[in-house]
Scaffold this active site. Structure first.
Site, mmCIF file in Angstrom:
data_model
loop_
_atom_site.group_PDB
_atom_site.id
_atom_site.type_symbol
_atom_site.label_atom_id
_atom_site.label_comp_id
_atom_site.label_asym_id
_atom_site.label_seq_id
_atom_site.Cartn_x
_atom_site.Cartn_y
_atom_site.Cartn_z
ATOM 1 N N ASP A 39 0.840 -1.194 0.000
ATOM 2 C CA ASP A 39 0.000 0.000 0.000
ATOM 3 C C ASP A 39 0.878 1.249 0.000
ATOM 4 O OD1 ASP A 39 -2.337 -1.469 0.023
ATOM 5 O OD2 ASP A 39 -2.605 -1.358 2.201
ATOM 6 N N TYR A 67 6.729 -8.479 8.251
ATOM 7 C CA TYR A 67 6.460 -7.052 8.421
ATOM 8 C C TYR A 67 6.693 -6.634 9.868
ATOM 9 C CZ TYR A 67 3.587 -7.760 4.173
ATOM 10 O OH TYR A 67 3.127 -8.089 2.921
ATOM 11 N N ASP A 81 -6.637 1.425 8.722
ATOM 12 C CA ASP A 81 -5.339 2.026 9.036
ATOM 13 C C ASP A 81 -5.529 3.523 9.273
ATOM 14 O OD1 ASP A 81 -5.308 3.379 6.516
ATOM 15 O OD2 ASP A 81 -4.411 1.634 5.557
ATOM 16 N N ARG A 173 -3.298 -4.778 8.010
ATOM 17 C CA ARG A 173 -4.233 -3.825 8.620
ATOM 18 C C ARG A 173 -5.490 -4.517 9.132
ATOM 19 N NH1 ARG A 173 -7.153 -1.654 3.688
ATOM 20 N NH2 ARG A 173 -5.988 -2.521 1.934
#
Length: 289
Positions: A39, A67, A81, A173
């Site tokens: 993203d 991540y 988010d 997210r």
């Protein structure tokens, strides 16, 4: 001619396709693709495939990823988010030990409902297109695998940094949102940095500034066979090489079953191959035709 894999440390504010477009201009090559979307707000490891190497994109997309993410408790947004619209803010009375206990149910094989703000298509329409029109549709849950999930540190009163290693198709997210729901206080993702993809880490990555400043940007490109470094190397005889180049089956009775990186006598990487019952077949070829 540029051909191989470039591991980019994607900057915030860029889409993955923005990065590919920039590299098309730098390398004057139309064949550029990436191995797993990030993203715009996310940063970190983005494997980019250039030239004939774009044939390997599908193998990178299937790989596990890792991540570090900011989990902000007490805030619920429409995008899951902090880039989205705040729908609700709740008082947080959660201790770190309670969060650690809540994470346990999210480890292993779980079901995840994709967010509305995603590129998944339902009924021929991308979900984010429907979401922007204020519509919400039912989304079937999808199986994903969370290989590891841990708290790295607490950065603020209600902000935690978590590390996640997961399978293809996992939305971090949504994971943050679901953890918040499980705790009863709500939550969303405040930041995201991909630290590993397709077996490449941040130590392997270069920034767009480094690529542009390089005297020879092509020198930063890795050979495509490094993506398959966990497979055994197989130098082919001239006759077997001819078969592979022509898309035919090579008979190698003594070859053990499994996947191989097949090379010419001169050391050129030809193909990812599969051996079974003494026969070698091509999974995907990478030589220029």
């Amino acid at each position: 001619m540029a051909n191989g894999i470039l591991i980019v440390d994607k900057p915030a504010g860029w889409t993955s396709m923005d990065v590919c477009a920039k590299l098309r201009g730098i390398f004057h090559e139309k064949r550029v693709g990436h191995g797993g979307t990030l993203d715009p707000m996310a940063t970190g490891v983005l494997p980019v495939f250039i030239g004939r190497a774009t044939r390997a994109v599908e193998f990178a997309e299937k790989s596990d990823k890792e991540y570090t993410a900011g989990l902000e408790l007490g805030v619920i947004t429409n995008t899951q988010d902090t880039s989205g619209q705040v729908l609700e803010e709740r008082l947080v009375q959660i201790r770190q030990k309670q969060l650690e206990e809540a994470l346990e149910k999210f480890r292993g094989d779980i079901q995840q409902i994709p967010p509305m703000y995603s590129a998944i298509k339902i009924g021929g329409k991308k979900l984010y297109e429907l979401a922007r029109k204020g519509r919400e549709v039912e989304r079937p849950a999808r199986p994903v695998s969370i290989k590891s999930l841990e708290i790295m540190e607490k950065q603020g009163e209600d902000l935690y940094i978590i590390r996640v290693r997961c399978s293809k198709g996992t939305y971090i997210r949504t994971l943050c949102h679901d953890i918040g729901q499980a705790l009863g206080c709500g939550g969303c993702m405040a930041s995201l940095r991909r630290t590993m993809a397709a077996g490449f880490s941040l130590e392997d990555a270069v920034t767009l500034e480094q690529i542009q400043a390089a005297a020879d940007p092509a020198s930063l490109i890795r050979p495509v066979d490094c993506l398959f470094r966990d497979r055994k190397s197989l130098p082919l005889s001239p006759s077997a090489e001819k078969k592979v180049r022509n898309g035919m089956t090579a008979v190698l009775p003594s070859l053990a079953p499994g996947e191989y990186r097949a090379y010419s006598q001169g050391g050129e990487f030809l193909a990812l191959c599969q051996a079974k019952d003494g026969k070698l077949t091509t999974i995907k070829s990478f030589f220029e035709v």
